[in-house]
Design a protein around this motif. Structure first.
Motif: not given
Length: 553
Positions: A318-341
């Motif tokens: 879970l991370s936060a960063s500042r880009e221009r006049s916005s704050v960007v929050v990211r939630v990332s994992d190294d799991g299986r990913g989205v099963d598109v099918e």
């Protein structure tokens, strides 16, 4: 003493100490050393002192039992075991419930005796371990006796000279105190007032230009500078680190991972990034849903990860960063990913896409899985299965004037990106006119504005496009979106917007200018298109609706 007036202060102080307890417990569970026991002991001791001063006997007694157990751990009389750590987690949960119950008369009673007995039983079981000193006993001195003993010894230690020096030192420390605790409602009131001042400043500037008076212009200019400085200071005073909201997710991730029998390393980055308190209050629920979805849908079990050639322990960030006049929050994992099918099969079954349709981008995946009620899980659990998680996230973020992006890679993981404004109260907006109505468009999404010359608008595959320096960008006419009749002839204007799905252009009659606007949120009527996310008052006193760039697209 009437303690009711101090109950809110007690709850606020206790919440901070409870957050420290959970953080220390999580670190202790990871085996980070005895220093964490000392930190936990200090936090519990503080709560015990505050509850004793308030007369909250249940909280005091439970804190005392916890303190006694931690004292044994701190002195090495007991060993830190998984059973002891689990007991501490359960006891801290009970302590939190007891704090709420005693400080809010409307809450029901909490059984602290059961937790006290559980603490004593855990300590006794640990003390029976052959690796420990068998002479160590569970402290049985009652709290009242201990306090009396401490008070008596303190009286003997403080001679008159020492007492005077102590008082002088305390007074000097008080003068050096740089921070004060302010009720959040007062900050909200200040922000509302400065918003009204910003509106009044704009009207004054209009009057000054029309009056053509140098003296008035100078006075308005000075007042504008002061209002601008005041706005900056109040906005800064409301800024708080996102870590205040993120730290509480550590415990939630730990408990959810245990319930799902998964191993996860949770990492928080950018916790010192500051955002407006109103934004921080709103992003808690979306982030919680994203973390729970990652744990349930994204992260695999240890056996599945080993079979896929991955480490048994997954990584959730879970991370936060500042880009221009916005704050960007990211939630990332190294799991299986989205099963598109699987997503596509469920979408076809629900009639959301045609039988021969496919998914070609991450944006299309997000548009499907963020629909209300959409879920690829057939079994409903306490964590997921009802199809509300990403729907809640998308709805909340859009209502705040932000955007959601998804990036997924099969077998490698998923990242969801939330872009949010730094503040929700006052934004910089581009004013556009359609017919005789003026609309405000947050400048966060604006790339450029331009005049639409003949030949720049054309159709490709039944979609109107705008040619900009040899590039075709999808075009949307504001008149059509708000229900105005088509405009006959004349040049138009367009604004190019940067959205998660790519760039688009909005064609308007004309631009009025730029202005700082005070956002007034409202609940849209049922069935109303999601074209607006608020309203404002312009400098001429007329109202204007604030456009939702993603809703228009």
């Amino acid at each position: 003493m009437n303690t009711a007036r101090y109950a809110e202060l007690f709850r606020a102080e206790s919440r901070e100490r409870l957050a420290e307890m959970n953080t220390s417990l999580l670190a202790l569970e990871r085996g980070e050393g005895a220093d964490r026991v000392a930190e936990l002991f200090r936090a519990v001791h503080t709560v015990k002192g505050m509850s004793a001063a308030m007369g909250y006997a249940d909280v005091r007694d439970l804190s005392h039992s916890l303190e006694a157990l931690l004292d044994q751990l701190r002195r090495g009389a007991l060993e830190v075991t998984p059973a002891i750590v689990e007991t501490l987690f359960d006891s801290v949960d009970t302590l939190e419930s007891a704090i709420v119950a005693v400080s809010q008369p409307s809450s029901g009673p909490v059984d602290v005796l059961g937790s006290i007995e559980m603490i004593e039983a855990a300590a006794s079981a640990a003390a029976d371990s052959p690796n420990l000193n068998p002479t160590m006993e569970w402290p049985v001195m009652r709290l009242e006796q201990q306090q009396a003993s401490e008070a008596t010894s303190a009286t003997h230690r403080l001679t008159p000279a020492v007492a005077v020096a102590y008082q002088q030192g305390a007074a000097a420390a008080a003068k050096q105190q740089r921070f004060v605790r302010v009720d959040a409602e007062r900050l909200d009131t200040l922000m509302t007032l400065i918003g009204e001042l910003v509106i009044a400043r704009g009207r004054l500037q209009n009057v000054s230009r029309q009056a053509n008076s140098p003296v008035l212009a100078e006075a308005v200019l000075q007042a504008s500078r002061l209002i601008g400085s005041l706005q900056t200071e109040i906005t800064t005073a409301r800024m708080v680190p996102v870590g205040q909201a993120f730290e509480r997710f550590e415990r939630m991730v730990r408990d959810t991972a245990q319930a799902l029998e998964k191993k996860v390393t949770f990492e928080i980055l950018g916790s010192d990034i500051e955002v407006d308190k109103s934004v921080l209050d709103e992003i808690g629920e979306p982030v919680m849903h994203l973390l729970r979805n990652s744990l349930d849908h994204g992260v695999e079990t240890p056996a599945e990860r080993r079979a896929a050639g991955k480490p048994a322990t997954a990584r959730l960030t879970l991370s936060a960063s500042r880009e221009r006049s916005s704050v960007v929050v990211r939630v990332s994992d190294d799991g299986r990913g989205v099963d598109v099918e699987r997503v596509l099969a469920r979408a076809r079954a629900n009639g959301l896409v045609d039988a021969d349709s496919g998914i070609t981008s991450d944006a299309e995946i997000l548009s499907l899985i963020a629909r209300p009620g959409f879920s690829t899980t057939s079994r409903v659990t306490d964590i997921s299965g009802r199809g509300v998680g990403l729907d809640v996230v998308a709805t909340k973020v859009r209502s705040l004037g932000g955007s959601v992006e998804l990036s997924t890679d099969a077998g490698a993981g998923t990242e969801i990106r939330l872009e949010l404004p730094m503040t929700l109260a006052i934004i910089h907006a581009l004013l556009a006119r359609s017919e005789d109505e003026t609309y405000a468009l947050p400048i966060t999404h604006v790339v450029e504005t331009l005049v639409v010359e003949p030949g720049m608008l054309h159709f490709e595959d039944d979609r109107e496009m705008l040619s900009v320096r040899g590039q075709s960008i999808p075009a949307v006419r504001l008149r059509e979106r708000v229900g105005h009749p088509p405009r006959a002839g004349g040049r138009g204007h367009a604004v190019v917007l940067e959205l998660p799905d790519g760039r688009m252009s909005l064609v308007v009659d004309e631009f009025v200018g730029q202005q700082e606007v005070v956002v007034k949120y409202f609940d849209a009527a049922r069935g109303m298109p999601q074209l607006f996310n608020g309203a404002t008052i312009l400098t001429n006193g007329s109202p204007a609706l604030i456009l939702d760039a993603q809703g228009i697209a």
